[in-house]
Design a protein around this motif. Structure first.
Motif, mmCIF file in Angstrom:
data_model
loop_
_atom_site.group_PDB
_atom_site.id
_atom_site.type_symbol
_atom_site.label_atom_id
_atom_site.label_comp_id
_atom_site.label_asym_id
_atom_site.label_seq_id
_atom_site.Cartn_x
_atom_site.Cartn_y
_atom_site.Cartn_z
ATOM 1 N N THR A 77 2.873 -0.350 4.467
ATOM 2 C CA THR A 77 2.936 -0.044 3.277
ATOM 3 C C THR A 77 2.071 0.711 2.864
ATOM 4 O O THR A 77 2.306 1.820 3.511
ATOM 5 C CB THR A 77 1.720 -1.940 2.286
ATOM 6 N N THR A 78 1.683 1.014 1.576
ATOM 7 C CA THR A 78 1.105 2.608 1.305
ATOM 8 C C THR A 78 -0.027 2.790 1.753
ATOM 9 O O THR A 78 -0.462 2.422 2.601
ATOM 10 C CB THR A 78 0.485 3.205 -0.838
ATOM 11 N N ASP A 80 -3.023 3.901 0.935
ATOM 12 C CA ASP A 80 -3.826 3.433 0.170
ATOM 13 C C ASP A 80 -4.066 1.741 0.814
ATOM 14 O O ASP A 80 -5.041 1.041 0.626
ATOM 15 C CB ASP A 80 -3.843 3.624 -1.246
ATOM 16 N N LYS A 81 -3.025 1.607 0.617
ATOM 17 C CA LYS A 81 -3.911 -0.488 0.396
ATOM 18 C C LYS A 81 -3.711 -0.582 1.878
ATOM 19 O O LYS A 81 -4.663 -1.678 2.696
ATOM 20 C CB LYS A 81 -1.619 -1.256 0.827
ATOM 21 N N GLU A 84 -7.197 0.160 2.634
ATOM 22 C CA GLU A 84 -7.612 -1.477 2.045
ATOM 23 C C GLU A 84 -7.752 -2.329 3.021
ATOM 24 O O GLU A 84 -8.801 -3.451 3.130
ATOM 25 C CB GLU A 84 -7.091 -1.785 1.089
ATOM 26 N N LYS A 85 -6.765 -2.458 3.735
ATOM 27 C CA LYS A 85 -6.304 -3.739 4.470
ATOM 28 C C LYS A 85 -7.703 -3.675 6.081
ATOM 29 O O LYS A 85 -8.638 -4.108 6.424
ATOM 30 C CB LYS A 85 -5.284 -3.896 5.614
ATOM 31 N N GLU A 123 6.961 -3.247 0.339
ATOM 32 C CA GLU A 123 5.219 -2.740 0.182
ATOM 33 C C GLU A 123 4.945 -0.993 0.053
ATOM 34 O O GLU A 123 4.550 -0.728 -0.164
ATOM 35 C CB GLU A 123 4.059 -2.687 1.340
ATOM 36 N N GLU A 127 4.651 4.489 -2.263
ATOM 37 C CA GLU A 127 4.352 6.053 -1.728
ATOM 38 C C GLU A 127 5.239 7.364 -2.699
ATOM 39 O O GLU A 127 4.783 7.918 -1.793
ATOM 40 C CB GLU A 127 4.623 5.969 -0.639
#
Length: 300
Positions: A77-78, A80-81, A84-85, A123, A127
């Motif tokens: 995913t990006t 940022d994501k 976050e995870k 996902e 980006e």
């Protein structure tokens, strides 16, 4: 009596091992950590499971004053994501502390005016939102997971084979990685298929590319010989870092398999059975960090 002798022998080996580690770690000012297979195993309903001791180890490194950078080939995913995870899993990690291949690839694409055809996970697509993707003049491939269908691979092949000078950017070249339900094929397998079909060589953006490690070092502001890379991949983490002039350590978590290091000894003490326990991530960091902290105090 026999048990006492065994315990004394083990203690002696531990003392010798720690002395060897003190020598190996002398002068270290920065730590570069891989994420998948070192901090956590991805997959499952929660997105992954932290490896025991890893959350505490990150906290202790940060508290020591040593410079720390996270260097990953994750393309699920990006950035940022992804961060976050990791934060949700309990890690004290910021986006600007993570060196990842997708943002690096975007910089390259912009600098060279390239319009990518993307073979990546859905996902990760955001980006690349700021890039022109009409009439592609290159292919970008990442860990696409279920998007690695015959149709999608063939579409990428047709774009490359139709170019006079095909350009294939690969976000890493790993063979496989570990998730909570087992090992999974990584991007390198599909990269090799396209290389073979089109008779080209991909440009790797991510580990083990030297420029990728240099970027992480520049962010920390340390020289290669002052940094140690800790990862679970003998080729992309350990080998890549050493080619850049860094010290490196392979942990026995994540994708580690004893057969993977046969005939390949990038770290002098890698095959020493007397310090086998040190290669578990928790012990490597938590048992040796005190030496790094003490050295750091002296150097500051």
């Amino acid at each position: 009596m026999r048990q006492v002798q065994v315990q004394l022998a083990a203690a002696g080996r531990a003392v010798r091992a720690m002395a060897a580690w003190a020598e190996q770690l002398a002068g270290v000012k920065g730590v570069v950590l891989d994420i998948s297979g070192v901090l956590y195993d991805s997959g499952g309903e929660g997105g992954g499971v932290p490896i025991p001791g890893s959350i505490e180890a990150v906290e202790k490194i940060k508290a020591s004053g040593l410079k720390l950078r996270f260097c990953t080939n994750e393309t699920e995913t990006t950035r940022d994501k992804f961060v976050e995870k990791l934060q949700h899993l309990g890690f004290n990690i910021l986006v600007n502390e993570v060196t990842a291949p997708a943002p690096a690839a975007c910089r390259i694409l912009k600098e060279r005016n390239l319009r990518p055809h993307l073979l990546i996970r859905d996902e990760l697509v955001p980006e690349f939102d700021q890039l022109d993707k009409t009439n592609p003049n290159c292919v970008v491939i990442g860990d696409a997971a279920d998007n690695f269908s015959y149709k999608n691979l063939n579409d990428a092949f047709r774009i490359l084979i139709g170019m006079e000078n095909p350009i294939l950017l690969s976000l890493g070249r790993g063979r496989y990685y570990k998730e909570t339900d087992g090992l999974k094929l990584d991007v390198g397998v599909y990269m090799k298929a396209l290389e073979y079909a089109c008779d080209i060589q991909a440009e790797v953006v991510g580990k083990p590319a030297k420029t990728f490690f240099q970027s992480a070092l520049a962010e920390m502001g340390v020289e290669p010989e002052q940094a140690i890379m800790i990862g679970d991949d003998i080729v992309n983490d350990v080998g890549g870092a050493q080619q850049c002039g860094m010290r490196a350590l392979q942990v026995r978590t994540g994708k580690y398999r004893p057969t993977c290091v046969s005939g390949y000894a990038p770290f002098p003490s890698l095959s020493d059975p007397s310090i086998q326990y040190l290669f578990h991530f928790q012990n490597v960091i938590l048992l040796n960090l005190e030496m790094l902290m003490q050295q750091n105090e002296i150097l500051r």
